[in-house]
Design a protein around this motif. Structure first.
Motif, PDB file in Angstrom:
ATOM      1  N   ALA A 128       0.817  -1.217   0.000  1.00  0.00           N
ATOM      2  CA  ALA A 128       0.000   0.000   0.000  1.00  0.00           C
ATOM      3  C   ALA A 128       0.850   1.266   0.000  1.00  0.00           C
ATOM      4  O   ALA A 128       0.441   2.297  -0.545  1.00  0.00           O
ATOM      5  CB  ALA A 128      -0.923   0.000   1.223  1.00  0.00           C
ATOM      6  N   TYR A 129       2.028   1.200   0.628  1.00  0.00           N
ATOM      7  CA  TYR A 129       2.858   2.404   0.771  1.00  0.00           C
ATOM      8  C   TYR A 129       4.279   2.178   0.253  1.00  0.00           C
ATOM      9  O   TYR A 129       4.782   1.047   0.243  1.00  0.00           O
ATOM     10  CB  TYR A 129       2.957   2.810   2.247  1.00  0.00           C
ATOM     11  CG  TYR A 129       1.646   3.101   2.918  1.00  0.00           C
ATOM     12  CD1 TYR A 129       0.854   4.180   2.507  1.00  0.00           C
ATOM     13  CD2 TYR A 129       1.197   2.304   3.971  1.00  0.00           C
ATOM     14  CE1 TYR A 129      -0.353   4.451   3.134  1.00  0.00           C
ATOM     15  CE2 TYR A 129      -0.004   2.570   4.604  1.00  0.00           C
ATOM     16  CZ  TYR A 129      -0.785   3.639   4.181  1.00  0.00           C
ATOM     17  OH  TYR A 129      -1.975   3.900   4.793  1.00  0.00           O
ATOM     18  N   THR A 188       1.426   7.020  -0.969  1.00  0.00           N
ATOM     19  CA  THR A 188       0.335   6.056  -1.121  1.00  0.00           C
ATOM     20  C   THR A 188       0.354   5.534  -2.558  1.00  0.00           C
ATOM     21  O   THR A 188       0.162   6.300  -3.513  1.00  0.00           O
ATOM     22  CB  THR A 188      -1.022   6.712  -0.825  1.00  0.00           C
ATOM     23  OG1 THR A 188      -0.933   7.346   0.455  1.00  0.00           O
ATOM     24  CG2 THR A 188      -2.134   5.673  -0.789  1.00  0.00           C
ATOM     25  N   ASP A 239      -2.830   5.812  -4.798  1.00  0.00           N
ATOM     26  CA  ASP A 239      -3.205   7.195  -5.095  1.00  0.00           C
ATOM     27  C   ASP A 239      -2.167   7.852  -6.003  1.00  0.00           C
ATOM     28  O   ASP A 239      -1.811   9.028  -5.825  1.00  0.00           O
ATOM     29  CB  ASP A 239      -3.328   7.946  -3.763  1.00  0.00           C
ATOM     30  CG  ASP A 239      -4.158   9.209  -3.887  1.00  0.00           C
ATOM     31  OD1 ASP A 239      -4.684   9.440  -4.991  1.00  0.00           O
ATOM     32  OD2 ASP A 239      -4.250   9.961  -2.906  1.00  0.00           O
ATOM     33  N   TYR A 248       1.013   7.478  -6.090  1.00  0.00           N
ATOM     34  CA  TYR A 248       2.195   7.882  -5.308  1.00  0.00           C
ATOM     35  C   TYR A 248       2.079   9.316  -4.756  1.00  0.00           C
ATOM     36  O   TYR A 248       3.036  10.088  -4.781  1.00  0.00           O
ATOM     37  CB  TYR A 248       3.489   7.720  -6.130  1.00  0.00           C
ATOM     38  CG  TYR A 248       3.827   6.263  -6.374  1.00  0.00           C
ATOM     39  CD1 TYR A 248       4.646   5.556  -5.488  1.00  0.00           C
ATOM     40  CD2 TYR A 248       3.307   5.578  -7.470  1.00  0.00           C
ATOM     41  CE1 TYR A 248       4.942   4.221  -5.702  1.00  0.00           C
ATOM     42  CE2 TYR A 248       3.593   4.239  -7.684  1.00  0.00           C
ATOM     43  CZ  TYR A 248       4.410   3.560  -6.794  1.00  0.00           C
ATOM     44  OH  TYR A 248       4.704   2.234  -6.996  1.00  0.00           O
ATOM     45  N   LYS A 294       1.742  10.780   1.496  1.00  0.00           N
ATOM     46  CA  LYS A 294       0.870  10.502   2.645  1.00  0.00           C
ATOM     47  C   LYS A 294       1.326  11.341   3.838  1.00  0.00           C
ATOM     48  O   LYS A 294       0.533  11.968   4.528  1.00  0.00           O
ATOM     49  CB  LYS A 294       0.945   8.999   2.960  1.00  0.00           C
ATOM     50  CG  LYS A 294       0.362   8.582   4.297  1.00  0.00           C
ATOM     51  CD  LYS A 294      -1.124   8.384   4.214  1.00  0.00           C
ATOM     52  CE  LYS A 294      -1.659   7.802   5.527  1.00  0.00           C
ATOM     53  NZ  LYS A 294      -3.100   7.958   5.659  1.00  0.00           N
ATOM     54  N   GLU A 302       1.756  -0.494   9.413  1.00  0.00           N
ATOM     55  CA  GLU A 302       1.348   0.800   9.968  1.00  0.00           C
ATOM     56  C   GLU A 302       2.550   1.547  10.565  1.00  0.00           C
ATOM     57  O   GLU A 302       2.512   2.747  10.760  1.00  0.00           O
ATOM     58  CB  GLU A 302       0.260   0.550  11.039  1.00  0.00           C
ATOM     59  CG  GLU A 302      -0.184   1.742  11.864  1.00  0.00           C
ATOM     60  CD  GLU A 302      -0.786   2.893  11.031  1.00  0.00           C
ATOM     61  OE1 GLU A 302      -0.844   4.016  11.557  1.00  0.00           O
ATOM     62  OE2 GLU A 302      -1.181   2.682   9.869  1.00  0.00           O
ATOM     63  N   SER A 317      -0.012   6.797  10.084  1.00  0.00           N
ATOM     64  CA  SER A 317      -1.219   7.628  10.164  1.00  0.00           C
ATOM     65  C   SER A 317      -1.046   8.856  11.058  1.00  0.00           C
ATOM     66  O   SER A 317      -1.901   9.722  11.085  1.00  0.00           O
ATOM     67  CB  SER A 317      -2.396   6.784  10.667  1.00  0.00           C
ATOM     68  OG  SER A 317      -2.030   6.196  11.906  1.00  0.00           O
TER      69      SER A 317
END
Length: 606
Positions: free
Chosen positions: A502-503, A517, A520, A522, A525, A545, A562
Motif C-alpha cells: 500500500a505504501y 500512497t 493514489d 504515489y 501521505k 502501519e 497515520s
C-alpha cells in the motif's frame, strides 16, 4: 509507546595476526571479557549468549581486566587512557580515569587488594607504569625496557612482585611496593609475549615468539624450568593461563594448537588441535573454573574439551567486523536473524536463544551490502565482490553454482514474485529471473542508489542520488520506463514498499522520511522528521502501519504512518556507532545492527 532492550548478541574479539589478545576473567567465576573496537564485551561464561557491552571509550579499547574484588573493571585504549568503572550497576558508572602512558595499552594487572594497578604497552618516554587506583599517583618506576612491553603481571600475595615482558626479548623483575627494578630475565631469544603468575603466587611463567615457556620462582624470580624441553610449540606462543590450583597451565600458539601442561613434570598432558586454517591460529586463552577458553585469529572463542582435544565443546561465533546489513526469516516457526558484515561473513542467529553459526563453504570475499529472503527460501545477498549469491537457508551452505557475477558492483538487491530479483549497481540496474540476468538498464541519466520491487510484482521503484524515485513497469523479463518520477527532499539513501504494497517509504540525505500512497498515484501521505544526520536504512513492520529508520546520528526512530507526530526514539541504540541494519522479527520486536559488530533486539510497545 515504549521500547526496551530485549537481547544483545555480542561481537567477537577484534583480532590481528601475530598480536596476542588478552581475555579477562571474573574473580567470581561468572563472566569473561574482551574488547572489540570501542567496546568492552562482558559475557556469561556458562551461557555466552548473555552479554553486556561497555561503550564509553572514545578510542579503540585494547585490554580490560577485572579488579580482584570483582566490583570494578579497568579498560585501556590506544591513546594510553585507562578507565576504571563499576560492574555492579547497569550504567557502569566511571570511578576514575587516568593516562599513565602515552600510547597503546597492551596489558593491565592489579594487586590482590584491588588498590594498585599496573599498565604496560607502547609509549614515548615510558612503556609501563604502576599507580594507586584512587589517586593515580605512582608507586614505582617501571623503567628498563627499550621496546614495547607486551605483558605485565603482579603476584597475588605479599610480598608483591611485578614482572614485565617485552619486544626487546627480555623480561624484568620488580620488588615492591613501591616497585623497584631487581633484575632482567634473558632466557628468551625472541619477543616475550606473555607473563602470568600462578594464582598461589609460587611461580610465574613467560611465553615468547621463540616457542618457549619458562617457569620461575614467584618470590625470587629464579628460573626453575622450561616446558616441553627445547620448544613448547611449533609456532610463537601468545598467551598462557594457569589452572585455579596452580599445578597446570594452558598455552595458546600460532601453530593452531593449545597445550595443557603439567608444570611440575614440564610435559604437555593434552594438545588441543583447533584447526588447520590460518584463521585457526590461537592468540589468547583463559582458564576459569572448569572452563578452558581460547581465541582464534578468526575471533571465534573455543571452549576446549579435555576429553576430546580435537573438537571444542562449543565454539562461540559471530562477527568481529562491522555488520552492514540484516534480515529476518522464519524457519519451522522459529525466527532467525541473518547478519552480513564488512569482511563478507554472513552469520545466522536463533532470535530466541542467540545460538548462532555461519554458512559452510566459500562465501563472499568482501563487504555484504544487502540481504533479502525470496519465496524459494533462499537468502539473496549482494556484495562488494561484484556478485549476487543465492543461498539455500535449509542447507545452510554456500553453493558454487548459485552465484551471479555482475558487470559492476551491486549496492542493493530486492526480490519479487515469480523468481525475480532487482539489483541496483553502480550506474546500472539489472533484472534477474531464476538466478540469471535477463535485462540490464545502463546509460542512465541519474545515479541509481537503491531499488525495490512492489509485492504485486508489476512495478520496480529505483531511488537515485538526484532526489527522485524512478518507476519502472516489470513486463515479463524486461523493465519499461513508465516516464514517472516521484520527488523527495534530497539524494535517496533507502526505500521500501510496505509488506501489503500500500505504501512506499523513502529516506534521503536531507534527513527526511516520506511515505507515498501507491494506489493514489504515489501521492505524499506524510513526511517524517527527527534525524540529526543522514538516515541510511529503513524497515517496515509486519503491521504495515509502522516503519523504522536508522541513521548516522546513531538513532533509530519508529514512525506511525497515520500520525507523523506519534513516534518512538531509540537514542544511542548502538552508542558511538552508526546504525547499519534494521529488521522486524514480529510487529513488536525490532533488530538493529551497527559498526560495533553487535546484534540487538528491542521490544516495542505501541
Amino acid at each position: 509507546m515504549t521500547c526496551e532492550l530485549k537481547h544483545v548478541f555480542a561481537s567477537l574479539p577484534q583480532m590481528e595476526r601475530g598480536v596476542a589478545k588478552v581475555i579477562g576473567g571474573d574473580p567470581k567465576g561468572k563472566n569473561f571479557l574482551y574488547t572489540n573496537g570501542k567496546c568492552v564485551i562482558i559475557r556469561n561464561i556458562d551461557n555466552p549468549a548473555i552479554a553486556d557491552i561497555y561503550t564509553e571509550h572514545a578510542h579503540t579499547v585494547t585490554v580490560a581486566k577485572y579488579t580482584p574484588s570483582g566490583f570494578y573493571i579497568a579498560s585501556g585504549d590506544v591513546t594510553g587512557k585507562i578507565r576504571i568503572w563499576d560492574t555492579t550497576q547497569k550504567e557502569h558508572i566511571l570511578k576514575y580515569e587516568y593516562t599513565p602512558i602515552s600510547g597503546k595499552i597492551k596489558d593491565i594487572a592489579w594487586t590482590e587488594d584491588s588498590k594498585r594497578i599496573a599498565v604496560a604497552g607502547e609509549g614515548r618516554e615510558k612503556f609501563a607504569a604502576v599507580l594507586l587506583w584512587d589517586s593515580g599517583s605512582s608507586v614505582g618506576d617501571l623503567a628498563g625496557h627499550s621496546k614495547i612491553i607486551n605483558s605485565v603481571d603482579i603476584r597475588q600475595k605479599r610480598p608483591y612482585r611485578l614482572v614485565l615482558a617485552s619486544d626487546d626479548t627480555t623480561g624484568s623483575f620488580f620488588e615492591g611496593p613501591p616497585f623497584k627494578f631487581k633484575f632482567t630475565l634473558r632466557d628468551h631469544g625472541q619477543f616475550v609475549n606473555c607473563v602470568r603468575f600462578s594464582p598461589d603466587g609460587s611461580r610465574f611463567a613467560t611465553a615468547g615468539a621463540d616457542s618457549q615457556i619458562f617457569i620461575y620462582d614467584g618470590a625470587t624470580g629464579e628460573r626453575i624450568s622450561s616446558l616441553g624441553g627445547e620448544k613448547a610449540h611449533k609456532g610463537g606462543i601468545y598467551a598462557v593461563s594457569w589452572s585455579p590450583d596452580s599445578s597446570q597451565l594452558i598455552s595458546a600458539s600460532g601453530d593452531k594448537t593449545v597445550k595443557l601442561w603439567d608444570v611440575g613434570a614440564g610435559t604437555a598432558v593434552t594438545t588441543f588441535n583447533v584447526g588447520s586454517d590460518v584463521t585457526d591460529q590461537q592468540l589468547g586463552c583463559l582458564w576459569q573454573n572448569d572452563h578452558l577458553l581460547s581465541i582464534s585469529l578468526s575471533g571465534y572463542i573455543n571452549y576446549l574439551d579435555k576429553n576430546n582435544p580435537d573438537r571444542p565443546i562449543r565454539t562461540v561465533k559471530g562477527h568481529s567486523k562491522s555488520i552492514q546489513c540484516v534480515t529476518v526469516h522464519k524457519s519451522e516457526g522459529r525466527p532467525y536473524i541473518y547478519s552480513g558484515s564488512h569482511d563478507g561473513h554472513i552469520n545466522y542467529w536463533d532470535a530466541e536463544t542467540g545460538e548462532n553459526d555461519c554458512f559452510s563453504g566459500k562465501g563472499h570475499s568482501n563487504l555484504v551490502s544487502k540481504m533479502v529472503v525470496d519465496k524459494d527460501n533462499e537468502l539473496v545477498s549482494s556484495s562488494m565482490d561484484d556478485t549476487l549469491r543465492y543461498t539455500n537457508m535449509d542447507k545452510k551452505e554456500y553453493s558454487a553454482s548459485d552465484v551471479v557475477k555482475m558487470d559492476v558492483q551491486p549496492k542493493s538487491v530486492s526480490v519479487g514474485a515469480g523468481g525475480l530479483s532487482l539489483a541496483v549497481c553502480i550506474d546500472q540496474i539489472v533484472l534477474l529471473k531464476d538466478k540469471k540476468k535477463v535485462f540490464t538498464l545502463d546509460s542512465l541519466d541519474y545515479k541509481p542508489e537503491v531499488g525495490a520491487i512492489h509485492p504485486g510484482g508489476s512495478t520496480a521503484a529505483v531511488g537515485g542520488s538526484d532526489g527522485k524515485v524512478h518507476l519502472y513497469s516489470v513486463q515479463g523479463n524486461t523493465l519499461k520506463d513508465v516516464d514517472k518520477t516521484v520527488d523527495v527532499k534530497g539524494p535517496i539513501t533507502d526505500l521500501a514498499y510496505s509488506n501489503d504494497g500500500a505504501y512506499l517509504a523513502v529516506i534521503d540525505e536531507r534527513k527526511a522520511a516520506t511515505v507515498f500512497t501507491v494506489a493514489d498515484d504515489y501521492a505524499v501521505k506524510a513526511d517524517f522528521y527527527g534525524h540529526h544526520a543522514k538516515p541510511v536504512i529503513l524497515a517496515w513492520s509486519p503491521d504495515n502501519e509502522h516503519f523504522a529508520t536508522g541513521g548516522m546520528d546513531m538513532m533509530v526512530f519508529i514512525w506511525t504512518v497515520s500520525d507523523s507526530d506519534n513516534r518512538i526514539k531509540l537514542p544511542d541504540a548502538h552508542r558511538l556507532h552508526h546504525v547499519t541494519g534494521l529488521a522486524w522479527v514480529d510487529e513488536h520486536t525490532l533488530v538493529t545492527t551497527s559498526h560495533d559488530a553487535c546484534v540487538k533486539q528491542w521490544t516495542i510497545q505501541f
